[in-house]
Design a protein around this motif. Structure first.
Motif, PDB file in Angstrom:
ATOM      1  N   ASP A  70      -6.197  -4.956  -0.316  1.00 43.65           N
ATOM      2  CA  ASP A  70      -6.282  -3.539  -0.002  1.00 43.65           C
ATOM      3  C   ASP A  70      -7.658  -3.266   0.601  1.00 43.65           C
ATOM      4  O   ASP A  70      -8.646  -3.118  -0.120  1.00 43.65           O
ATOM      5  CB  ASP A  70      -6.072  -2.707  -1.277  1.00 43.65           C
ATOM      6  CG  ASP A  70      -6.170  -1.217  -0.998  1.00 43.65           C
ATOM      7  OD1 ASP A  70      -6.427  -0.832   0.166  1.00 43.65           O
ATOM      8  OD2 ASP A  70      -5.993  -0.428  -1.949  1.00 43.65           O
ATOM      9  N   ALA A  71      -7.702  -3.233   1.941  1.00 42.35           N
ATOM     10  CA  ALA A  71      -8.978  -2.953   2.626  1.00 42.35           C
ATOM     11  C   ALA A  71      -8.918  -1.571   3.261  1.00 42.35           C
ATOM     12  O   ALA A  71      -9.496  -1.334   4.321  1.00 42.35           O
ATOM     13  CB  ALA A  71      -9.249  -4.032   3.680  1.00 42.35           C
ATOM     14  N   THR A  72      -8.192  -0.650   2.622  1.00 41.59           N
ATOM     15  CA  THR A  72      -8.104   0.716   3.148  1.00 41.59           C
ATOM     16  C   THR A  72      -9.387   1.470   2.808  1.00 41.59           C
ATOM     17  O   THR A  72     -10.218   1.020   2.016  1.00 41.59           O
ATOM     18  CB  THR A  72      -6.887   1.466   2.568  1.00 41.59           C
ATOM     19  OG1 THR A  72      -6.990   1.485   1.145  1.00 41.59           O
ATOM     20  CG2 THR A  72      -5.581   0.793   2.976  1.00 41.59           C
ATOM     21  N   PHE A  75     -11.331   6.645   0.532  1.00 39.21           N
ATOM     22  CA  PHE A  75     -10.708   7.956   0.310  1.00 39.21           C
ATOM     23  C   PHE A  75      -9.198   7.924   0.520  1.00 39.21           C
ATOM     24  O   PHE A  75      -8.539   8.942   0.342  1.00 39.21           O
ATOM     25  CB  PHE A  75     -11.361   9.023   1.191  1.00 39.21           C
ATOM     26  CG  PHE A  75     -12.646   9.534   0.573  1.00 39.21           C
ATOM     27  CD1 PHE A  75     -12.674  10.719  -0.136  1.00 39.21           C
ATOM     28  CD2 PHE A  75     -13.814   8.795   0.671  1.00 39.21           C
ATOM     29  CE1 PHE A  75     -13.836  11.163  -0.730  1.00 39.21           C
ATOM     30  CE2 PHE A  75     -14.986   9.233   0.080  1.00 39.21           C
ATOM     31  CZ  PHE A  75     -15.004  10.425  -0.633  1.00 39.21           C
ATOM     32  N   ALA A  76      -8.664   6.785   0.913  1.00 41.42           N
ATOM     33  CA  ALA A  76      -7.208   6.660   1.075  1.00 41.42           C
ATOM     34  C   ALA A  76      -6.638   6.271  -0.287  1.00 41.42           C
ATOM     35  O   ALA A  76      -6.235   5.134  -0.528  1.00 41.42           O
ATOM     36  CB  ALA A  76      -6.877   5.625   2.144  1.00 41.42           C
ATOM     37  N   ALA A  77      -6.612   7.233  -1.214  1.00 43.91           N
ATOM     38  CA  ALA A  77      -6.291   6.921  -2.615  1.00 43.91           C
ATOM     39  C   ALA A  77      -4.807   6.677  -2.837  1.00 43.91           C
ATOM     40  O   ALA A  77      -4.437   5.896  -3.705  1.00 43.91           O
ATOM     41  CB  ALA A  77      -6.773   8.058  -3.518  1.00 43.91           C
ATOM     42  N   ARG A  78      -3.955   7.346  -2.043  1.00 44.97           N
ATOM     43  CA  ARG A  78      -2.527   7.226  -2.320  1.00 44.97           C
ATOM     44  C   ARG A  78      -2.038   5.800  -2.050  1.00 44.97           C
ATOM     45  O   ARG A  78      -1.338   5.207  -2.860  1.00 44.97           O
ATOM     46  CB  ARG A  78      -1.728   8.236  -1.488  1.00 44.97           C
ATOM     47  CG  ARG A  78      -0.354   8.372  -2.073  1.00 44.97           C
ATOM     48  CD  ARG A  78       0.551   9.383  -1.399  1.00 44.97           C
ATOM     49  NE  ARG A  78      -0.079  10.534  -0.820  1.00 44.97           N
ATOM     50  CZ  ARG A  78       0.482  11.265   0.140  1.00 44.97           C
ATOM     51  NH1 ARG A  78       1.666  10.927   0.612  1.00 44.97           N
ATOM     52  NH2 ARG A  78      -0.128  12.323   0.613  1.00 44.97           N
ATOM     53  N   ALA A  83      -0.467   0.428  -3.936  1.00 45.48           N
ATOM     54  CA  ALA A  83      -0.663  -1.028  -3.927  1.00 45.48           C
ATOM     55  C   ALA A  83      -0.788  -1.554  -5.361  1.00 45.48           C
ATOM     56  O   ALA A  83      -0.227  -2.606  -5.696  1.00 45.48           O
ATOM     57  CB  ALA A  83      -1.903  -1.386  -3.113  1.00 45.48           C
ATOM     58  N   ILE A  84      -1.489  -0.799  -6.216  1.00 42.45           N
ATOM     59  CA  ILE A  84      -1.629  -1.218  -7.624  1.00 42.45           C
ATOM     60  C   ILE A  84      -0.238  -1.269  -8.272  1.00 42.45           C
ATOM     61  O   ILE A  84       0.130  -2.249  -8.924  1.00 42.45           O
ATOM     62  CB  ILE A  84      -2.564  -0.241  -8.392  1.00 42.45           C
ATOM     63  CG1 ILE A  84      -3.992  -0.341  -7.850  1.00 42.45           C
ATOM     64  CG2 ILE A  84      -2.527  -0.512  -9.893  1.00 42.45           C
ATOM     65  CD1 ILE A  84      -4.925   0.770  -8.328  1.00 42.45           C
ATOM     66  N   ALA A  85       0.549  -0.209  -8.047  1.00 40.57           N
ATOM     67  CA  ALA A  85       1.886  -0.133  -8.674  1.00 40.57           C
ATOM     68  C   ALA A  85       2.817  -1.203  -8.099  1.00 40.57           C
ATOM     69  O   ALA A  85       3.554  -1.860  -8.844  1.00 40.57           O
ATOM     70  CB  ALA A  85       2.471   1.263  -8.464  1.00 40.57           C
ATOM     71  N   ALA A  86       2.775  -1.383  -6.773  1.00 39.24           N
ATOM     72  CA  ALA A  86       3.701  -2.339  -6.134  1.00 39.24           C
ATOM     73  C   ALA A  86       3.368  -3.770  -6.553  1.00 39.24           C
ATOM     74  O   ALA A  86       4.268  -4.588  -6.760  1.00 39.24           O
ATOM     75  CB  ALA A  86       3.631  -2.192  -4.613  1.00 39.24           C
ATOM     76  N   PRO A 223     -12.461   9.523  -4.706  1.00 36.44           N
ATOM     77  CA  PRO A 223     -11.416   9.796  -5.704  1.00 36.44           C
ATOM     78  C   PRO A 223     -11.328   8.643  -6.707  1.00 36.44           C
ATOM     79  O   PRO A 223     -11.575   7.489  -6.344  1.00 36.44           O
ATOM     80  CB  PRO A 223     -10.132   9.884  -4.861  1.00 36.44           C
ATOM     81  CG  PRO A 223     -10.441   9.221  -3.566  1.00 36.44           C
ATOM     82  CD  PRO A 223     -11.918   9.288  -3.361  1.00 36.44           C
ATOM     83  N   ALA A 224     -10.997   8.978  -7.953  1.00 33.63           N
ATOM     84  CA  ALA A 224     -10.885   7.938  -8.984  1.00 33.63           C
ATOM     85  C   ALA A 224      -9.559   7.199  -8.829  1.00 33.63           C
ATOM     86  O   ALA A 224      -8.557   7.778  -8.425  1.00 33.63           O
ATOM     87  CB  ALA A 224     -10.961   8.590 -10.362  1.00 33.63           C
ATOM     88  N   LEU A 225      -9.566   5.899  -9.122  1.00 34.44           N
ATOM     89  CA  LEU A 225      -8.356   5.074  -9.049  1.00 34.44           C
ATOM     90  C   LEU A 225      -8.167   4.366 -10.378  1.00 34.44           C
ATOM     91  O   LEU A 225      -9.133   4.151 -11.108  1.00 34.44           O
ATOM     92  CB  LEU A 225      -8.516   4.002  -7.965  1.00 34.44           C
ATOM     93  CG  LEU A 225      -8.484   4.466  -6.511  1.00 34.44           C
ATOM     94  CD1 LEU A 225      -8.794   3.306  -5.585  1.00 34.44           C
ATOM     95  CD2 LEU A 225      -7.118   5.049  -6.181  1.00 34.44           C
TER      96      LEU A 225
END
Ligand code: NAP
Length: 249
Positions: A70-72, A75-78, A83-86, A223-225
């Motif tokens: 994940d190199a997004t 601020f691209a939190a969604r 990616a974490i869920a998938a 944003p928090a992740l």
């Protein structure tokens, strides 16, 4: 051999793509499809959303992806949450490649805020000239403070009128220089800067320019992740890939 999905849209992702291509890795670069002219990549490229975390999980299964990088943008939190869920759902290994946040130094006048709404509220009441260095997607809430003039810097020419009554856009793609940004802030007689704490060197120039001119900066924190593994440089991620796939990439 590892089969890699690289979530991109940043200069770090381009560097990662270069390293993966040079190593002969089996990897696909994924763009959201936000800009009209995305940079060409030395990897097979797909464009557009997956359809949420479930859609990404399906894509991962269908393409037998073993590793997701994940190199997004920070601020691209969604997409990062997806990616974490998938990865959790499919068993693919996840690594985030993320730049360190900027830290204020001597001479900086930063006001930290947690989100866009707080950044709008942090601006002064008297009419000011504000450089909104936050991309096009988040500018509409600033219409609530219509007494201000807003300067925007955008990657693409806006096709529709800007959602702000007093605004002007400069069209430019980074990296930017401190000299260039000092000249820009002076030319537009800017007295406040609003920035997202993106980190990295290419977008840092505006902050150094603000410091040089003694301007206050409203700094929107990231944003928090949920917890996830993070690395700061491409070489580290290549090592991680080599170690987590016995065969290397
Ligand atoms: P976001 O809010 O996290 O994502 C919104 C949706 O866009 C996601 O749910 C996903 O759709 C799709 N998406 C985002 N990145 C994708 C990718 N790399 N590949 C495929 N689909 C993707 O993201 P955003 O803030 O709109 O940013 C969009 C893109 O611009 C990202 O790739 C990011 O790296 C880049 N970028 C963002 C910023 C910023 O400040 N936010 C700055 C520079 C570059 P589905 O749910 O349908 O999969």
């Amino acid at each position: 051999m590892a089969r890699i999905l690289l979530l991109g849209g940043t200069s770090e992702a381009s560097q990662m793509a270069q390293a993966l291509a040079e190593a002969g890795a089996e990897a696909t670069y994924s763009y959201a499809g936000r800009t009209e002219r995305p940079m060409a990549q030395p990897l097979p490229t797909r464009v557009g959303g997956f359809g949420g975390a479930d859609g990404m999980a399906e894509w991962i299964r269908e393409h037998r992806i073993s590793h997701v990088i994940d190199a997004t943008h920070p601020f691209a939190a969604r997409i990062s949450r997806n990616a974490i869920a998938a990865c959790a759902a499919t068993g693919a290994e996840l690594m985030a490649l993320e730049r360190a946040p900027w830290v204020a130094g001597a001479g900086d006048r930063w006001f930290h805020v947690p989100d866009i709404g707080s950044a709008v509220a942090a601006l002064p009441d008297f009419p000011a000239r504000v450089f909104l260095a936050i991309g096009r997607q988040n500018v509409a809430p600033f219409a609530a403070r219509s007494q201000h003039f807003y300067l925007l810097r955008l990657v693409d020419d806006p096709l529709e009128p800007l959602p702000l009554p007093k605004a002007e856009a400069v069209i430019a793609r980074g990296p930017f220089t401190v000299e260039g940004d000092i000249a820009l802030l002076k030319k537009h007689r800017i007295d406040w800067v609003v920035a997202k704490n993106a980190g990295g060197s290419g977008a840092r120039a505006k902050l150094d320019a603000a410091r040089a001119l003694g301007l206050p900066v409203v700094m929107i924190d990231r944003p928090a992740l949920p917890p996830r593994p993070v690395m700061r440089c491409v070489a580290e991620v290549m090592d991680w890939l080599a170690h987590s796939t016995r065969l290397g990439v």
